[in-house]
Design an enzyme around this catalytic site. Sequence first.
Site, PDB file in Angstrom:
ATOM      1  N   GLU A  53       0.916  -1.205  -0.043  1.00 34.33           N
ATOM      2  CA  GLU A  53       0.177  -0.119  -0.181  1.00 34.33           C
ATOM      3  C   GLU A  53       1.011   1.113   0.147  1.00 34.33           C
ATOM      4  OE1 GLU A  53      -2.676   0.362   3.283  1.00 34.33           O
ATOM      5  OE2 GLU A  53      -3.275  -1.731   3.019  1.00 34.33           O
ATOM      6  N   ASP A  64      -5.248   8.782  10.323  1.00 37.22           N
ATOM      7  CA  ASP A  64      -4.046   8.219  10.431  1.00 37.22           C
ATOM      8  C   ASP A  64      -3.683   8.538  12.103  1.00 37.22           C
ATOM      9  OD1 ASP A  64      -3.832   7.213   8.404  1.00 37.22           O
ATOM     10  OD2 ASP A  64      -3.111   9.133   7.330  1.00 37.22           O
TER      11      ASP A  64
END
Length: 273
Positions: A53, A64
Site C-alpha cells: 500500500e 491516521d
Amino acid sequence: MSLHEVFRDCAAQRRAALIGYLPAGFPTVPDSAELFRAMVRGDGDTPGCDVVEIGIPYSDPVMDGPTIQAAGGEALRNGFRVRQLFDLVATVAEAGAAPVVMTYWNPVHRYGPDAFARDLAAAGGLGVITPDLIPDEADEWLTAARRYDLDRIFLVAPSSTDRRLAMTAEAGSGFLYAASVMGVTGARDSVSGSARDLVRRTREHTELPIGVGLGVRTAEHAAEVGSFADGVIVGSAFVSRVRREGTTGVAEFAAELGRGVRSNPAPVPEVVD
C-alpha cells in the site's frame, strides 16, 4: 499479476497475504523507492510483502494516528507531489509485489478521478483504498476505476451494520479492508478482539478476500491475524522501523512478518475464480 491472483496464490499456500504500508515520499522520494523495494525483498531468506500500500501524504489525515501523520507531514515538507506517486507505483510493480494506493479522496478529486485512474493503471497500479469514501458517494470513482480496470477497495469496521457490510462488499473488488478497531491507525500491544468477529460477519456477505489492519506490529500478531483473515495489513510499525533502522531494518521486519504469516498455516478459504 492481479490482486485476485495474489490472494489465490497465498490461499494455495494456506497462508494470508502480507500487505505493507508506507507513505509515498517518506522521508524523501528517493528514500521511499528504496524502502518499498526492501519491503518486497525481505532478508534474502524470507520474502517480504505480497501487496504494498503506497499512501498519499495528506495535510488533514483524520484516520491516521500520530506515527503515520508525522511521516506524511515529513514527506510533504520534503517536497512530495502527487505526480511523483506513479514512479513509486512502478517501482513496487518492478520489485515483484502488487501495488495499491491508499488515499483520502481529496487528492484524487483535485487530480481528476479519470486522470488519476488512467495514470495509476499506466504505472502498474492495481487498485485504490479510499478510507474516507463510502460506496454511496463513490459513483465518480467507481466509473473511473472500472474504466481502467482498477480494484475499488473500501473499508468495513466493527460498527458496520450487516446492510453496510453487504453494500460495501457489492461495490468493492480486489479485497475488503477490515479496520479491526474504532479509531486511528497505530501499532498496538495486542490485536483487537473485534477483528475475528468482523471478519466472520463480513464473510457472510462476500467471497472477496478480507485484509485486517490497524494494530499489527509483530510476527506473532501477523500469525494471529493470518489464522482468520486473508490478508495481514501492517503500516505504523513499518514507519517506526524506518525511523529506528532504515532500509535494512525494513527489509528484516518484512521478512519477520513474512515468517509470521507462514508460521501457522491457516484455514484460509479458497479464493473463487
